[in-house]
Design a protein around this motif. Sequence first.
Motif, PDB file in Angstrom:
ATOM      1  N   ASN A  49       0.801  -1.221   0.000  1.00  0.00           N
ATOM      2  CA  ASN A  49       0.000   0.000   0.000  1.00  0.00           C
ATOM      3  C   ASN A  49       0.842   1.284   0.000  1.00  0.00           C
ATOM      4  O   ASN A  49       0.296   2.378   0.096  1.00  0.00           O
ATOM      5  N   SER A  50       2.147   1.183  -0.129  1.00  0.00           N
ATOM      6  CA  SER A  50       3.021   2.363  -0.088  1.00  0.00           C
ATOM      7  C   SER A  50       2.797   3.254  -1.310  1.00  0.00           C
ATOM      8  O   SER A  50       2.707   2.772  -2.437  1.00  0.00           O
ATOM      9  N   LEU A  51       2.708   4.545  -1.063  1.00  0.00           N
ATOM     10  CA  LEU A  51       2.512   5.508  -2.136  1.00  0.00           C
ATOM     11  C   LEU A  51       3.472   6.690  -2.036  1.00  0.00           C
ATOM     12  O   LEU A  51       3.983   7.158  -3.048  1.00  0.00           O
ATOM     13  N   TYR A  52       3.723   7.159  -0.810  1.00  0.00           N
ATOM     14  CA  TYR A  52       4.487   8.394  -0.632  1.00  0.00           C
ATOM     15  C   TYR A  52       5.807   8.161   0.113  1.00  0.00           C
ATOM     16  O   TYR A  52       5.865   7.350   1.038  1.00  0.00           O
ATOM     17  N   LEU A  53       6.810   8.943  -0.281  1.00  0.00           N
ATOM     18  CA  LEU A  53       8.002   9.143   0.537  1.00  0.00           C
ATOM     19  C   LEU A  53       7.788  10.516   1.157  1.00  0.00           C
ATOM     20  O   LEU A  53       7.839  11.544   0.469  1.00  0.00           O
ATOM     21  N   LEU A  54       7.472  10.515   2.438  1.00  0.00           N
ATOM     22  CA  LEU A  54       7.037  11.722   3.141  1.00  0.00           C
ATOM     23  C   LEU A  54       8.181  12.334   3.939  1.00  0.00           C
ATOM     24  O   LEU A  54       8.809  11.659   4.759  1.00  0.00           O
ATOM     25  N   PHE A  55       8.426  13.631   3.685  1.00  0.00           N
ATOM     26  CA  PHE A  55       9.430  14.400   4.418  1.00  0.00           C
ATOM     27  C   PHE A  55       8.684  15.369   5.327  1.00  0.00           C
ATOM     28  O   PHE A  55       7.920  16.208   4.848  1.00  0.00           O
ATOM     29  N   GLU A  56       8.903  15.221   6.642  1.00  0.00           N
ATOM     30  CA  GLU A  56       8.212  16.053   7.624  1.00  0.00           C
ATOM     31  C   GLU A  56       9.234  16.950   8.318  1.00  0.00           C
ATOM     32  O   GLU A  56      10.138  16.450   8.981  1.00  0.00           O
ATOM     33  N   TRP A  57       9.088  18.265   8.153  1.00  0.00           N
ATOM     34  CA  TRP A  57      10.014  19.213   8.763  1.00  0.00           C
ATOM     35  C   TRP A  57       9.314  19.944   9.899  1.00  0.00           C
ATOM     36  O   TRP A  57       8.248  20.532   9.719  1.00  0.00           O
ATOM     37  N   ASP A  58       9.911  19.895  11.084  1.00  0.00           N
ATOM     38  CA  ASP A  58       9.414  20.612  12.257  1.00  0.00           C
ATOM     39  C   ASP A  58      10.401  21.730  12.555  1.00  0.00           C
ATOM     40  O   ASP A  58      11.492  21.478  13.086  1.00  0.00           O
ATOM     41  N   ALA A  59      10.049  22.959  12.186  1.00  0.00           N
ATOM     42  CA  ALA A  59      10.956  24.093  12.360  1.00  0.00           C
ATOM     43  C   ALA A  59      11.172  24.433  13.836  1.00  0.00           C
ATOM     44  O   ALA A  59      12.231  24.940  14.203  1.00  0.00           O
ATOM     45  N   ASN A  60      10.193  24.140  14.695  1.00  0.00           N
ATOM     46  CA  ASN A  60      10.347  24.441  16.123  1.00  0.00           C
ATOM     47  C   ASN A  60      11.401  23.556  16.773  1.00  0.00           C
ATOM     48  O   ASN A  60      12.126  23.998  17.663  1.00  0.00           O
ATOM     49  N   GLN A  61      11.474  22.305  16.336  1.00  0.00           N
ATOM     50  CA  GLN A  61      12.461  21.384  16.893  1.00  0.00           C
ATOM     51  C   GLN A  61      13.640  21.165  15.954  1.00  0.00           C
ATOM     52  O   GLN A  61      14.565  20.429  16.298  1.00  0.00           O
ATOM     53  N   ALA A  62      13.600  21.784  14.779  1.00  0.00           N
ATOM     54  CA  ALA A  62      14.618  21.595  13.736  1.00  0.00           C
ATOM     55  C   ALA A  62      14.854  20.101  13.518  1.00  0.00           C
ATOM     56  O   ALA A  62      15.946  19.579  13.690  1.00  0.00           O
ATOM     57  N   LYS A  63      13.775  19.424  13.171  1.00  0.00           N
ATOM     58  CA  LYS A  63      13.807  17.973  13.026  1.00  0.00           C
ATOM     59  C   LYS A  63      13.202  17.582  11.683  1.00  0.00           C
ATOM     60  O   LYS A  63      12.142  18.086  11.294  1.00  0.00           O
ATOM     61  N   LEU A  64      13.886  16.680  10.985  1.00  0.00           N
ATOM     62  CA  LEU A  64      13.397  16.133   9.732  1.00  0.00           C
ATOM     63  C   LEU A  64      13.100  14.659   9.931  1.00  0.00           C
ATOM     64  O   LEU A  64      13.967  13.894  10.347  1.00  0.00           O
ATOM     65  N   ASN A  65      11.869  14.279   9.666  1.00  0.00           N
ATOM     66  CA  ASN A  65      11.455  12.879   9.740  1.00  0.00           C
ATOM     67  C   ASN A  65      11.105  12.437   8.323  1.00  0.00           C
ATOM     68  O   ASN A  65      10.425  13.156   7.595  1.00  0.00           O
ATOM     69  N   ILE A  66      11.578  11.245   7.950  1.00  0.00           N
ATOM     70  CA  ILE A  66      11.328  10.716   6.608  1.00  0.00           C
ATOM     71  C   ILE A  66      10.735   9.322   6.757  1.00  0.00           C
ATOM     72  O   ILE A  66      11.309   8.473   7.433  1.00  0.00           O
ATOM     73  N   VAL A  67       9.595   9.104   6.087  1.00  0.00           N
ATOM     74  CA  VAL A  67       8.905   7.829   6.213  1.00  0.00           C
ATOM     75  C   VAL A  67       8.184   7.506   4.908  1.00  0.00           C
ATOM     76  O   VAL A  67       7.800   8.410   4.163  1.00  0.00           O
ATOM     77  N   VAL A  68       8.032   6.234   4.628  1.00  0.00           N
ATOM     78  CA  VAL A  68       7.188   5.793   3.527  1.00  0.00           C
ATOM     79  C   VAL A  68       5.796   5.565   4.119  1.00  0.00           C
ATOM     80  O   VAL A  68       5.664   4.970   5.190  1.00  0.00           O
ATOM     81  N   THR A  69       4.778   6.051   3.420  1.00  0.00           N
ATOM     82  CA  THR A  69       3.428   5.926   3.943  1.00  0.00           C
ATOM     83  C   THR A  69       2.436   5.622   2.814  1.00  0.00           C
ATOM     84  O   THR A  69       2.792   5.682   1.638  1.00  0.00           O
ATOM     85  N   ASP A  70       1.219   5.318   3.201  1.00  0.00           N
ATOM     86  CA  ASP A  70       0.181   4.944   2.240  1.00  0.00           C
ATOM     87  C   ASP A  70      -0.593   6.183   1.770  1.00  0.00           C
ATOM     88  O   ASP A  70      -0.272   7.308   2.155  1.00  0.00           O
ATOM     89  N   ALA A  71      -1.614   5.967   0.960  1.00  0.00           N
ATOM     90  CA  ALA A  71      -2.410   7.070   0.408  1.00  0.00           C
ATOM     91  C   ALA A  71      -3.095   7.899   1.487  1.00  0.00           C
ATOM     92  O   ALA A  71      -3.277   9.103   1.333  1.00  0.00           O
ATOM     93  N   SER A  72      -3.469   7.271   2.589  1.00  0.00           N
ATOM     94  CA  SER A  72      -4.134   7.994   3.671  1.00  0.00           C
ATOM     95  C   SER A  72      -3.138   8.731   4.573  1.00  0.00           C
ATOM     96  O   SER A  72      -3.539   9.520   5.407  1.00  0.00           O
ATOM     97  N   LYS A  73      -1.869   8.433   4.406  1.00  0.00           N
ATOM     98  CA  LYS A  73      -0.773   9.000   5.221  1.00  0.00           C
ATOM     99  C   LYS A  73      -0.908   8.606   6.690  1.00  0.00           C
ATOM    100  O   LYS A  73      -0.465   9.305   7.580  1.00  0.00           O
ATOM    101  N   LYS A  74      -1.512   7.440   6.921  1.00  0.00           N
ATOM    102  CA  LYS A  74      -1.687   6.948   8.286  1.00  0.00           C
ATOM    103  C   LYS A  74      -0.936   5.646   8.550  1.00  0.00           C
ATOM    104  O   LYS A  74      -0.559   5.374   9.680  1.00  0.00           O
ATOM    105  N   LEU A  75      -0.725   4.826   7.518  1.00  0.00           N
ATOM    106  CA  LEU A  75      -0.037   3.552   7.675  1.00  0.00           C
ATOM    107  C   LEU A  75       1.406   3.693   7.211  1.00  0.00           C
ATOM    108  O   LEU A  75       1.698   3.619   6.014  1.00  0.00           O
TER     109      LEU A  75
END
Length: 141
Positions: A49-75
């Motif tokens: 069910n993988s669709l996205y390579l998601l890059f999540e940037w949190d400017a307050n914590q200066a943190k980059l999280n990278i994850v593969v996720t599905d179409a709903s962005k929940k799994l």
Amino acid sequence: MLTWISHHTESNTVHAVSVAETSENAVCQIIEASAEKAIQILKENIQDNSLYLLFEWDANQAKLNIVVTDASKKLDSPQSVCCTFSSLAVELARESEEQRLGYTESVKFWLHDYLTTCTAFFNYSLVAIFHSSSRDNTELL
């Protein structure tokens, strides 16, 4: 050279690194290395069910999280990459909201620039997306 530390739980593994770099050049290189790390583990990470390579940037914590996720962005995939810029978080906390937004645009640009030349990423049928607020507000890279 980054030293990645893998944190394992029953359901997932986070490959994490924390750095004290604050110069734009160094931060850009570390962001690229984080994307490279995430792409290196794609073969084990992609699920039916993988669709996205998601890059999540949190400017307050200066943190980059990278994850593969599905179409709903929940799994999410069983492995993710997390890079924390501890000293940069302190610097960004002193900046105005406008300056933090400008830095977020730089992070997005660096990721886009890297992915456009990353031949290893082209081997996968994933869509690269980015957000700096919530998964409901993603945009294409």
